[in-house]
Design a protein around this motif. Structure first.
Motif, PDB file in Angstrom:
ATOM      1  N   THR A 225       0.832  -1.200   0.000  1.00 29.85           N
ATOM      2  CA  THR A 225       0.000   0.000   0.000  1.00 29.85           C
ATOM      3  C   THR A 225       0.869   1.252   0.000  1.00 29.85           C
ATOM      4  OG1 THR A 225      -1.775  -1.132   1.192  1.00 29.85           O
ATOM      5  CG2 THR A 225      -1.765   1.263   1.284  1.00 29.85           C
TER       6      THR A 225
ATOM      7  N   SER B 229       2.184   2.014  -3.512  1.00 30.02           N
ATOM      8  CA  SER B 229       1.224   1.982  -4.612  1.00 30.02           C
ATOM      9  C   SER B 229       1.245   3.257  -5.442  1.00 30.02           C
ATOM     10  CB  SER B 229      -0.186   1.765  -4.053  1.00 30.02           C
ATOM     11  OG  SER B 229      -0.639   2.949  -3.416  1.00 30.02           O
TER      12      SER B 229
ATOM     13  N   ARG C 123      -1.220   4.994  -5.912  1.00 33.53           N
ATOM     14  CA  ARG C 123      -2.090   5.943  -5.205  1.00 33.53           C
ATOM     15  C   ARG C 123      -1.256   6.950  -4.424  1.00 33.53           C
ATOM     16  NH1 ARG C 123      -7.663   6.340  -4.210  1.00 33.53           N
ATOM     17  NH2 ARG C 123      -7.846   8.297  -3.088  1.00 33.53           N
TER      18      ARG C 123
END
Length: 132
Positions: free
Chosen positions: A37, A40, A42
């Motif tokens: 995460t 990522s 993002r």
């Protein structure tokens, strides 16, 4: 996990005390997911939006446009934010590239307005300060 080390494993063994090695492996797998995460795409896109707000002029302009809840031209923004018109124009260009403001041409005037993303970020920051 790339950072899996004896030290991390010892930490979990100590933290989990009498837990089985399967419990330690489960926790390490959870950390593997967190690591992916943190790496990522993002994160990159979030930073592309947040980074421009790390500059005082750009942040002030974004906040003013959110508070105005309407379009403002560079000359109006210059009356509120004490920097040169060229600095304001450059900062607005960066905010526009980040998706925080929109620009509309009206003859020789350029009108700027905060986007929903800017509203969401400023509102979130206001909530943080209201909770203090």
């Amino acid at each position: 996990m790339g950072l899996r080390s004896e030290r991390v494993e010892r930490h979990f063994e100590d933290e989990l005390d009498e837990c089985r090695m399967e419990d330690v492996e489960t926790r390490l797998s959870e950390l593997d997911m967190l690591q992916s995460t943190a790496r990522s795409d993002r994160v990159e896109s979030d930073l592309a939006v947040l980074s421009p707000l790390g500059n005082e002029t750009r942040y002030r302009l974004a906040r003013v446009l959110v508070e105005a809840d309407d379009e403002l031209c560079v000359c109006e923004l210059n009356a509120v934010v004490d920097v040169s018109e060229s600095a304001i124009s450059h900062a607005l260009s960066d905010l526009r590239d980040a998706g925080l403001v929109t620009r509309r041409k009206d003859g020789r005037w350029r009108m700027y307005e905060a986007t929903p993303v800017a509203f969401a970020i400023i509102d979130a920051l206001d909530e943080v300060h209201d909770d203090e």
